[in-house]
Design an enzyme around this catalytic site. Structure first.
Site, PDB file in Angstrom:
ATOM      1  CD1 TRP A  38      -2.448   1.757   0.230  1.00  0.00           C
ATOM      2  CD2 TRP A  38      -2.710   1.449   2.424  1.00  0.00           C
ATOM      3  NE1 TRP A  38      -3.444   2.610   0.661  1.00  0.00           N
ATOM      4  CE2 TRP A  38      -3.625   2.441   2.003  1.00  0.00           C
ATOM      5  CE3 TRP A  38      -2.691   1.076   3.774  1.00  0.00           C
ATOM      6  CZ2 TRP A  38      -4.499   3.076   2.870  1.00  0.00           C
ATOM      7  CZ3 TRP A  38      -3.563   1.709   4.652  1.00  0.00           C
ATOM      8  CH2 TRP A  38      -4.452   2.701   4.198  1.00  0.00           C
ATOM      9  CE1 TYR A  46      -4.308  -1.259  -0.818  1.00  0.00           C
ATOM     10  CE2 TYR A  46      -2.531  -2.821  -1.182  1.00  0.00           C
ATOM     11  CZ  TYR A  46      -3.641  -2.405  -0.471  1.00  0.00           C
ATOM     12  OH  TYR A  46      -4.073  -3.158   0.595  1.00  0.00           O
ATOM     13  NE  ARG A  59      -1.361   2.509   7.111  1.00  0.00           N
ATOM     14  CZ  ARG A  59      -1.383   3.410   6.130  1.00  0.00           C
ATOM     15  NH1 ARG A  59      -2.080   4.510   6.276  1.00  0.00           N
ATOM     16  NH2 ARG A  59      -0.728   3.205   5.025  1.00  0.00           N
TER      17      ARG A  59
HETATM   18  N1  NAP Z   1      -6.952  -5.456   3.097  1.00  0.00           N
HETATM   19  C1  NAP Z   1      -6.938  -4.203   3.497  1.00  0.00           C
HETATM   20  O1  NAP Z   1      -7.977  -3.531   3.570  1.00  0.00           O
HETATM   21  C2  NAP Z   1      -5.624  -3.570   3.878  1.00  0.00           C
HETATM   22  C3  NAP Z   1      -5.611  -2.360   4.612  1.00  0.00           C
HETATM   23  C4  NAP Z   1      -4.377  -1.833   4.978  1.00  0.00           C
HETATM   24  C5  NAP Z   1      -3.201  -2.478   4.610  1.00  0.00           C
HETATM   25  N2  NAP Z   1      -3.251  -3.632   3.869  1.00  0.00           N
HETATM   26  C6  NAP Z   1      -2.007  -4.337   3.448  1.00  0.00           C
HETATM   27  O2  NAP Z   1      -1.156  -4.488   4.565  1.00  0.00           O
HETATM   28  C7  NAP Z   1       0.113  -3.907   4.298  1.00  0.00           C
HETATM   29  C8  NAP Z   1       0.778  -3.406   5.563  1.00  0.00           C
HETATM   30  O3  NAP Z   1      -0.015  -2.459   6.235  1.00  0.00           O
HETATM   31  P1  NAP Z   1       0.319  -0.884   6.240  1.00  0.00           P
HETATM   32  O4  NAP Z   1       1.091  -0.532   5.017  1.00  0.00           O
HETATM   33  O5  NAP Z   1      -0.967  -0.214   6.497  1.00  0.00           O
HETATM   34  O6  NAP Z   1       1.170  -0.653   7.549  1.00  0.00           O
HETATM   35  P2  NAP Z   1       2.345  -1.387   8.360  1.00  0.00           P
HETATM   36  O7  NAP Z   1       2.960  -2.466   7.573  1.00  0.00           O
HETATM   37  O8  NAP Z   1       1.793  -1.689   9.698  1.00  0.00           O
HETATM   38  O9  NAP Z   1       3.360  -0.176   8.542  1.00  0.00           O
HETATM   39  C9  NAP Z   1       4.021   0.388   7.435  1.00  0.00           C
HETATM   40  C10 NAP Z   1       4.901   1.524   7.937  1.00  0.00           C
HETATM   41  O10 NAP Z   1       5.916   0.996   8.809  1.00  0.00           O
HETATM   42  C11 NAP Z   1       7.198   1.452   8.359  1.00  0.00           C
HETATM   43  N3  NAP Z   1       8.184   0.397   8.618  1.00  0.00           N
HETATM   44  C12 NAP Z   1       8.180  -0.869   8.145  1.00  0.00           C
HETATM   45  N4  NAP Z   1       9.250  -1.557   8.626  1.00  0.00           N
HETATM   46  C13 NAP Z   1       9.944  -0.688   9.404  1.00  0.00           C
HETATM   47  C14 NAP Z   1      11.149  -0.805  10.150  1.00  0.00           C
HETATM   48  N5  NAP Z   1      11.824  -1.952  10.206  1.00  0.00           N
HETATM   49  N6  NAP Z   1      11.595   0.296  10.809  1.00  0.00           N
HETATM   50  C15 NAP Z   1      10.903   1.478  10.766  1.00  0.00           C
HETATM   51  N7  NAP Z   1       9.744   1.632  10.076  1.00  0.00           N
HETATM   52  C16 NAP Z   1       9.274   0.562   9.397  1.00  0.00           C
HETATM   53  C17 NAP Z   1       7.047   1.756   6.897  1.00  0.00           C
HETATM   54  O11 NAP Z   1       7.949   2.757   6.511  1.00  0.00           O
HETATM   55  P3  NAP Z   1       9.092   2.496   5.392  1.00  0.00           P
HETATM   56  O12 NAP Z   1       8.366   2.233   4.118  1.00  0.00           O
HETATM   57  O13 NAP Z   1       9.875   3.756   5.407  1.00  0.00           O
HETATM   58  O14 NAP Z   1       9.887   1.312   5.848  1.00  0.00           O
HETATM   59  C18 NAP Z   1       5.604   2.262   6.813  1.00  0.00           C
HETATM   60  O15 NAP Z   1       5.547   3.625   7.118  1.00  0.00           O
HETATM   61  C19 NAP Z   1      -0.239  -2.825   3.277  1.00  0.00           C
HETATM   62  O16 NAP Z   1       0.902  -2.315   2.633  1.00  0.00           O
HETATM   63  C20 NAP Z   1      -1.212  -3.553   2.409  1.00  0.00           C
HETATM   64  O17 NAP Z   1      -0.525  -4.433   1.516  1.00  0.00           O
HETATM   65  C21 NAP Z   1      -4.443  -4.200   3.531  1.00  0.00           C
END
Ligand code: NAP
Length: 282
Positions: free
Chosen positions: A19, A52, A196
């Site tokens: 995302w 996305y 997030r």
């Molecule tokens: N089905 C649905 O309705 C739905 C809804 C929401 C999300 N999703 C899926 O779930 C995935 C993950 O959820 P999300 O993107 O909402 O949030 P998340 O994975 O909980 O958090 C992403 C954030 O964490 C940071 N991050 C990741 N690893 C890190 C680390 N080791 N150190 C510091 N920061 C870190 C990332 O920044 P950096 O990029 O700078 O590392 C980004 O800002 C999405 O990308 C999507 O594919 C699905």
């Protein structure tokens, strides 16, 4: 390495979220490198969606996976509610496959419920599976009542997964949905497993209990947050990171085993639900 089994495939319990990726030309190459860092380390699942970046995330994934053996990958995409009808879903899927530069999806998810009758959406997903265009189908943002309704429909019990918001500070589904899924052997894909991260202010990463457990394991807080999500059986966490360095960090979560004492510390800071809560959604 911690595994989950989805549609009879044994997969590492971490997958790659996408995302908000693929939208900025200036970070495109770094994002490709981030996805490849995770794939080169053995991850197989990539989670994307037509929503996305209006297809831009799927295009990014399509480019990132070009030099990989397709059969080793497990690609998930999602159809928007407004495209979840018999008439529109085929066009959506064809467009997703084109952007992803592949001829099938391993898993196609109904992104969230809209106004199309559920029976129509499920019959269409099942038809696409029978035709071999998708290997399996599932749902997302479904609560217990939605899963029970689905289960009653013709072929509703072919659902391969439910993908919901789940992390240490958002545990509502543990009350009744997760037990139901366990009972019916439906794996959970946990989205936003890091809450997030910086986008929402890193609350969990700054919690003293999380920091304490991280110090004990000589790990980062992010590794602990992911290890916590995947410590239960049949849960796949799909963190998003645009940074190869963050991915190297996150991958280590597969090796961390939290002890009962660690779980207790985390549980005190973030107690499990004691009553049914409305499903949390991003
Ligand atoms: N089905 C649905 O309705 C739905 C809804 C929401 C999300 N999703 C899926 O779930 C995935 C993950 O959820 P999300 O993107 O909402 O949030 P998340 O994975 O909980 O958090 C992403 C954030 O964490 C940071 N991050 C990741 N690893 C890190 C680390 N080791 N150190 C510091 N920061 C870190 C990332 O920044 P950096 O990029 O700078 O590392 C980004 O800002 C999405 O990308 C999507 O594919 C699905």
């Amino acid at each position: 390495m911690k595994n989950v089994t989805i549609n009879q495939q044994i997969l590492p319990a971490l997958g790659i979220g996408t995302w908000e990726m693929g939208e900025n030309p200036q970070t495109f190459n770094t994002e490709i490198a981030a996805i490849r860092t995770a794939l080169d380390a053995g991850l197989r699942v990539i989670d994307t969606a037509e929503m996305y970046g209006n297809g831009q995330a799927e295009r990014l994934v399509g480019q990132a996976i070009q030099s990989y053996e397709r059969s080793q990958l497990f690609i998930i995409s999602k159809v928007l509610p407004q495209n979840a009808s018999a008439r529109k879903m085929r066009r959506s899927l064809a467009a997703s496959l084109k952007r992803l530069r592949t001829d099938y999806l391993d898993l196609y998810l109904y992104h969230w419920r809209g106004s199309v009758p559920l029976a129509e959406t499920i019959a269409t997903l099942q038809a696409l599976q029978d035709e071999g265009k998708i290997r399996a189908w599932g749902v997302s943002n479904f609560d217990l009542e939605d899963m029970q309704e689905l289960w009653q429909l013709p072929q509703g019990n072919n659902v391969a997964v439910n993908e919901d918001l789940y992390n240490l500070e958002t545990r509502g589904i543990e009350y009744s949905l997760l037990p139901w899924q366990k009972q019916h052997q439906i794996p959970l894909i946990a989205y936003s497993p890091l809450g997030r991260g910086p986008i929402l202010g890193n609350k969990m990463a700054q919690n003293p209990a999380v920091i304490k457990v991280a110090q004990k394991h000589q790990a980062t807080v992010y590794q602990i947050l992911l290890a916590w999500v995947i410590q239960q059986p049949q849960i796949l966490a799909i963190p998003k990171s645009s940074s190869p360095k963050h991915w190297q960090d996150n991958l280590q979560a597969l090796q961390i085993k939290l002890a009962p004492a660690d779980l207790k510390i985390l549980e005190q800071a973030y107690p499990k639900p004691e009553h049914k809560e409305p499903l949390a959604i991003y």
